[in-house]
Design a protein around this motif. Structure first.
Motif, PDB file in Angstrom:
ATOM      1  N   LEU A 254       0.895  15.255   6.008  1.00 31.25           N
ATOM      2  CA  LEU A 254       1.111  13.833   6.263  1.00 31.25           C
ATOM      3  C   LEU A 254       1.083  13.025   4.968  1.00 31.25           C
ATOM      4  O   LEU A 254       1.940  12.167   4.738  1.00 31.25           O
ATOM      5  N   PHE A 255       0.114  13.292   4.121  1.00 31.48           N
ATOM      6  CA  PHE A 255       0.036  12.559   2.853  1.00 31.48           C
ATOM      7  C   PHE A 255       1.250  12.874   1.969  1.00 31.48           C
ATOM      8  O   PHE A 255       1.765  12.008   1.254  1.00 31.48           O
ATOM      9  N   GLU A 256       1.710  14.111   2.038  1.00 27.72           N
ATOM     10  CA  GLU A 256       2.922  14.487   1.293  1.00 27.72           C
ATOM     11  C   GLU A 256       4.133  13.720   1.818  1.00 27.72           C
ATOM     12  O   GLU A 256       4.961  13.215   1.042  1.00 27.72           O
ATOM     13  N   LEU A 257       4.250  13.616   3.140  1.00 27.73           N
ATOM     14  CA  LEU A 257       5.338  12.864   3.761  1.00 27.73           C
ATOM     15  C   LEU A 257       5.290  11.402   3.346  1.00 27.73           C
ATOM     16  O   LEU A 257       6.322  10.803   2.997  1.00 27.73           O
ATOM     17  N   TRP A 258       4.121  10.791   3.361  1.00 28.48           N
ATOM     18  CA  TRP A 258       3.982   9.378   3.025  1.00 28.48           C
ATOM     19  C   TRP A 258       4.332   9.095   1.566  1.00 28.48           C
ATOM     20  O   TRP A 258       4.961   8.087   1.253  1.00 28.48           O
ATOM     21  N   GLU A 259       3.901   9.986   0.687  1.00 34.01           N
ATOM     22  CA  GLU A 259       4.201   9.785  -0.739  1.00 34.01           C
ATOM     23  C   GLU A 259       5.698   9.835  -1.000  1.00 34.01           C
ATOM     24  O   GLU A 259       6.240   9.049  -1.796  1.00 34.01           O
ATOM     25  N   LYS A 260       6.394  10.752  -0.318  1.00 36.82           N
ATOM     26  CA  LYS A 260       7.854  10.831  -0.484  1.00 36.82           C
ATOM     27  C   LYS A 260       8.537   9.602   0.114  1.00 36.82           C
ATOM     28  O   LYS A 260       9.453   9.038  -0.484  1.00 36.82           O
ATOM     29  N   GLU A 261       8.062   9.171   1.283  1.00 37.52           N
ATOM     30  CA  GLU A 261       8.697   8.052   1.978  1.00 37.52           C
ATOM     31  C   GLU A 261       8.493   6.732   1.245  1.00 37.52           C
ATOM     32  O   GLU A 261       9.352   5.853   1.282  1.00 37.52           O
ATOM     33  N   LEU A 262       7.357   6.605   0.552  1.00 31.89           N
ATOM     34  CA  LEU A 262       7.060   5.345  -0.123  1.00 31.89           C
ATOM     35  C   LEU A 262       8.099   5.004  -1.181  1.00 31.89           C
ATOM     36  O   LEU A 262       8.392   3.834  -1.422  1.00 31.89           O
ATOM     37  N   GLY A 263       8.686   6.034  -1.803  1.00 36.63           N
ATOM     38  CA  GLY A 263       9.705   5.795  -2.825  1.00 36.63           C
ATOM     39  C   GLY A 263      11.069   5.441  -2.256  1.00 36.63           C
ATOM     40  O   GLY A 263      11.973   5.047  -3.001  1.00 36.63           O
ATOM     41  N   LYS A 264      11.215   5.553  -0.937  1.00 35.23           N
ATOM     42  CA  LYS A 264      12.517   5.300  -0.325  1.00 35.23           C
ATOM     43  C   LYS A 264      12.621   3.929   0.345  1.00 35.23           C
ATOM     44  O   LYS A 264      13.715   3.488   0.680  1.00 35.23           O
ATOM     45  N   VAL A 265      11.484   3.288   0.594  1.00 35.44           N
ATOM     46  CA  VAL A 265      11.502   2.043   1.355  1.00 35.44           C
ATOM     47  C   VAL A 265      11.121   0.854   0.479  1.00 35.44           C
ATOM     48  O   VAL A 265      10.545   1.018  -0.606  1.00 35.44           O
ATOM     49  N   SER A 266      11.454  -0.321   0.938  1.00 39.66           N
ATOM     50  CA  SER A 266      11.095  -1.550   0.225  1.00 39.66           C
ATOM     51  C   SER A 266       9.584  -1.709   0.185  1.00 39.66           C
ATOM     52  O   SER A 266       8.889  -1.457   1.169  1.00 39.66           O
ATOM     53  N   GLY A 267       9.090  -2.117  -0.966  1.00 39.27           N
ATOM     54  CA  GLY A 267       7.653  -2.296  -1.119  1.00 39.27           C
ATOM     55  C   GLY A 267       7.093  -3.394  -0.233  1.00 39.27           C
ATOM     56  O   GLY A 267       5.879  -3.464  -0.013  1.00 39.27           O
ATOM     57  N   LYS A 268       7.961  -4.271   0.282  1.00 36.38           N
ATOM     58  CA  LYS A 268       7.519  -5.361   1.132  1.00 36.38           C
ATOM     59  C   LYS A 268       7.653  -5.045   2.625  1.00 36.38           C
ATOM     60  O   LYS A 268       7.329  -5.879   3.471  1.00 36.38           O
ATOM     61  N   SER A 269       8.117  -3.861   2.956  1.00 37.70           N
ATOM     62  CA  SER A 269       8.337  -3.498   4.353  1.00 37.70           C
ATOM     63  C   SER A 269       7.033  -3.118   5.043  1.00 37.70           C
ATOM     64  O   SER A 269       6.029  -2.795   4.400  1.00 37.70           O
ATOM     65  N   LYS A 270       7.055  -3.151   6.377  1.00 38.55           N
ATOM     66  CA  LYS A 270       5.894  -2.750   7.164  1.00 38.55           C
ATOM     67  C   LYS A 270       5.593  -1.263   6.982  1.00 38.55           C
ATOM     68  O   LYS A 270       4.438  -0.845   7.028  1.00 38.55           O
ATOM     69  N   THR A 271       6.645  -0.479   6.775  1.00 37.65           N
ATOM     70  CA  THR A 271       6.443   0.958   6.541  1.00 37.65           C
ATOM     71  C   THR A 271       5.659   1.183   5.264  1.00 37.65           C
ATOM     72  O   THR A 271       4.711   1.981   5.220  1.00 37.65           O
ATOM     73  N   ALA A 272       6.043   0.470   4.183  1.00 45.51           N
ATOM     74  CA  ALA A 272       5.325   0.588   2.909  1.00 45.51           C
ATOM     75  C   ALA A 272       3.874   0.122   3.051  1.00 45.51           C
ATOM     76  O   ALA A 272       2.957   0.702   2.458  1.00 45.51           O
ATOM     77  N   GLU A 273       3.691  -0.916   3.855  1.00 42.02           N
ATOM     78  CA  GLU A 273       2.337  -1.433   4.070  1.00 42.02           C
ATOM     79  C   GLU A 273       1.454  -0.400   4.748  1.00 42.02           C
ATOM     80  O   GLU A 273       0.301  -0.182   4.354  1.00 42.02           O
ATOM     81  N   ALA A 274       1.990   0.262   5.767  1.00 37.60           N
ATOM     82  CA  ALA A 274       1.217   1.289   6.478  1.00 37.60           C
ATOM     83  C   ALA A 274       0.915   2.477   5.577  1.00 37.60           C
ATOM     84  O   ALA A 274      -0.202   3.015   5.577  1.00 37.60           O
ATOM     85  N   ILE A 275       1.918   2.885   4.808  1.00 38.89           N
ATOM     86  CA  ILE A 275       1.722   4.029   3.907  1.00 38.89           C
ATOM     87  C   ILE A 275       0.699   3.700   2.822  1.00 38.89           C
ATOM     88  O   ILE A 275      -0.179   4.524   2.501  1.00 38.89           O
ATOM     89  N   SER A 276       0.784   2.508   2.260  1.00 42.39           N
ATOM     90  CA  SER A 276      -0.160   2.108   1.224  1.00 42.39           C
ATOM     91  C   SER A 276      -1.584   2.060   1.759  1.00 42.39           C
ATOM     92  O   SER A 276      -2.546   2.415   1.067  1.00 42.39           O
TER      93      SER A 276
END
Length: 378
Positions: A254-276
């Motif tokens: 899961l942490f590996e998935l999140w680290e990869k996904e964080l580089g693909k989405v906008s830093g201001k998105s809800k997805t980035a917020e959850a991952i961070s």
């Protein structure tokens, strides 16, 4: 069912002696008042355990021809809060004796004196339940009423506690752990994260359909809770071993998935917020994998908070700061009754009777809900 209890106290005069002798009046919590301990307990349980505000109780009792104003009942509850505060304080001290406790907080609007408006106050909750890892100590919860959500509150409440603190991501708990680590305090606190809080963030994204990574996360987390169902109630070492065998791989992926996904989405998105949120709390979130005393989530304290949110919704607000403190003290005892499978009405009736009759403070442990016996002599 209301009953009027008549107590006849005959007076006697003796030939050749001055004065009159009369039998003593029964001891009551409200000296010289109308209510018995059973009535006080019923009102308190209805309000603080069943979420029935005093104004509703006033209308219900009136249908039976019994007129008890809400202001009078509020006075009675304040008196109860005073008498029961020592028991609530004792429970908090017992909570802090645990190796791991849970903490959470919720708002409690409180009427400001003379303004007719409410201010935001807080109800803090600290729960202990060792049963999930095979512990034999009784479960319990302690509430504290405060006019602040500041870090100084949790610092004061948890003075003397050393061990694992299982919480959500609120900064007050993080600051407590950091401060004690910096000062070299003997009262060290290890934070354990809550995967349920984290899951909610991804679940909202999954429902809205905006993130495939969120959907993958929710599905993967299902496996973590399946393992928890298997290990619940087993000893700490067995739980840790099973988690290392099964859960650690899922968590790492899961942490590996999140680290990869964080580089693909906008830093201001809800997805980035959850991952961070997850990445910045990785150490606390992964702590349950190696320590069998830790739960995967803080649902134990959230279940203790939920009844108070229902009572808050029905009551709208606490009538004063004193009312808030009474709320915290009485709710501490009644919710602890529920956690131990004890009828709160029977327990409170017996306990108030014992207090009225002068129960010694040195035997306070016998008054605790987990020691309740319905057939005991008061």
């Amino acid at each position: 069912k209301f009953r009027v209890i008549v107590t006849r106290r005959p007076k006697y005069a003796f030939r050749g002696s001055d004065g009159v002798v009369q039998a003593l009046a029964p001891a009551h919590i409200i000296e010289g008042g109308l209510p018995t301990e059973r009535l006080l307990a019923y009102i308190a349980v209805s309000k603080y355990a069943d979420g029935l505000p005093l104004y509703r109780q006033e209308a219900i009792y009136l249908r039976d021809g019994v007129e008890i104003s809400r202001s009078l009942m509020a006075q009675w509850m304040g008196h109860l809060g005073f008498e029961l505060q020592m028991l609530a304080d004792y429970i908090l001290e017992r909570v802090k004796e645990g190796e791991r406790i849970f903490a959470d907080e919720t708002t409690l609007p409180t009427l400001a004196p003379g303004s007719g408006k409410t201010t935001k106050a807080w109800l803090w909750a600290y729960a202990r339940d060792d049963r999930p890892y095979g512990g034999t100590s009784p479960p319990m919860v302690a509430y504290r009423f405060e006019d602040s959500r500041g870090a100084d509150c949790v610092t004061r409440h948890l003075s003397g506690f050393t061990g694992i603190l299982q919480v959500d991501g609120y900064s007050a708990y993080t600051n407590l752990a950091k401060t004690r680590a910096k000062t070299g305090s003997n009262e060290t606190v290890q934070l354990a994260g809550c995967w349920a809080h984290l899951r909610r963030k991804f679940y909202d994204l999954h429902i809205s359909g905006v993130s495939q990574a969120a959907t993958d996360t929710v599905l993967a987390m299902t496996e973590l809770w399946r393992i928890e169902d298997e290990v619940r109630g087993k000893d700490a070492d067995s739980r840790a071993a099973r988690r290392q065998e099964k859960s650690s791989t899922t968590a790492a992926s899961l942490f590996e998935l999140w680290e990869k996904e964080l580089g693909k989405v906008s830093g201001k998105s809800k997805t980035a917020e959850a991952i961070s949120y997850a990445l910045t709390r990785r150490e606390a979130l992964e702590r349950f994998l190696t320590d069998g005393r830790i739960e995967i989530d803080s649902n134990i304290v959230e279940r203790a908070i939920r009844p108070q949110t229902i009572t808050r919704k029905n009551s709208l607000f606490a009538g004063s700061e004193g009312g808030g403190r009474t709320w915290a003290a009485v709710a501490t005892l009644l919710q602890t009754c529920k956690m131990n499978g004890v009828d709160p009405l029977d327990w409170l009736s017996q306990t108030l009777t014992r207090i009225a009759q002068g129960w010694p403070a040195s035997e306070i442990e016998a008054l605790m809900p987990w020691n309740f016996r319905s057939d005991a002599v008061s």
